[in-house]
Write a protein that holds these residues in place. Sequence first.
Motif, PDB file in Angstrom:
ATOM      1  N   VAL A  62       1.006   0.938  -4.417  1.00  0.00           N
ATOM      2  CA  VAL A  62      -0.262   1.634  -4.659  1.00  0.00           C
ATOM      3  C   VAL A  62      -0.028   3.138  -4.679  1.00  0.00           C
ATOM      4  O   VAL A  62      -0.461   3.838  -5.598  1.00  0.00           O
ATOM      5  N   ARG A  63       0.678   3.632  -3.681  1.00  0.00           N
ATOM      6  CA  ARG A  63       0.915   5.072  -3.589  1.00  0.00           C
ATOM      7  C   ARG A  63       1.676   5.600  -4.804  1.00  0.00           C
ATOM      8  O   ARG A  63       1.424   6.714  -5.254  1.00  0.00           O
ATOM      9  N   ASN A  64       2.600   4.804  -5.332  1.00  0.00           N
ATOM     10  CA  ASN A  64       3.451   5.264  -6.420  1.00  0.00           C
ATOM     11  C   ASN A  64       2.921   4.927  -7.812  1.00  0.00           C
ATOM     12  O   ASN A  64       3.592   5.208  -8.804  1.00  0.00           O
TER      13      ASN A  64
ATOM     14  N   LEU B  33       0.827  -1.214   0.000  1.00  0.00           N
ATOM     15  CA  LEU B  33       0.000   0.000   0.000  1.00  0.00           C
ATOM     16  C   LEU B  33       0.860   1.262   0.000  1.00  0.00           C
ATOM     17  O   LEU B  33       0.577   2.217  -0.737  1.00  0.00           O
ATOM     18  N   LYS B  34       1.887   1.257   0.824  1.00  0.00           N
ATOM     19  CA  LYS B  34       2.704   2.457   0.992  1.00  0.00           C
ATOM     20  C   LYS B  34       3.650   2.713  -0.178  1.00  0.00           C
ATOM     21  O   LYS B  34       4.168   3.826  -0.307  1.00  0.00           O
ATOM     22  N   THR B  35       3.892   1.703  -1.005  1.00  0.00           N
ATOM     23  CA  THR B  35       4.808   1.897  -2.132  1.00  0.00           C
ATOM     24  C   THR B  35       4.110   1.667  -3.460  1.00  0.00           C
ATOM     25  O   THR B  35       3.901   2.609  -4.216  1.00  0.00           O
TER      26      THR B  35
ATOM     27  N   ARG C 203      -3.605   2.659 -10.061  1.00  0.00           N
ATOM     28  CA  ARG C 203      -3.965   2.634  -8.641  1.00  0.00           C
ATOM     29  C   ARG C 203      -5.190   1.766  -8.419  1.00  0.00           C
ATOM     30  O   ARG C 203      -5.228   0.944  -7.502  1.00  0.00           O
TER      31      ARG C 203
END
Length: 87
Positions: A62-64, A58-60, A71
Amino acid sequence: MQADKKKVGTLLKTARGQIDGILNMIEEDRYCIDISHQLMATMAILNKANKEVLSAHLKTCVRNAETAAERDEKIDELIEIMGKVIK
């Protein structure tokens, strides 16, 4: 994989050790409830490792994601895997 490899590796090695212990318990005809407790403890460790992996995703990943479509695709993957876990 963007998760903390050392942390995930340690968790998985711990789970592997517990599984070896459970196999020994089975061979020794130990009490069913004791075996079940160890199985549940192992599942908890595996769930914790999975949480680390999914959190990093999620933190990498999806965010990126560069586009909204990318996304959405990543989010759909998470929803699908969560459906398998929550059964």
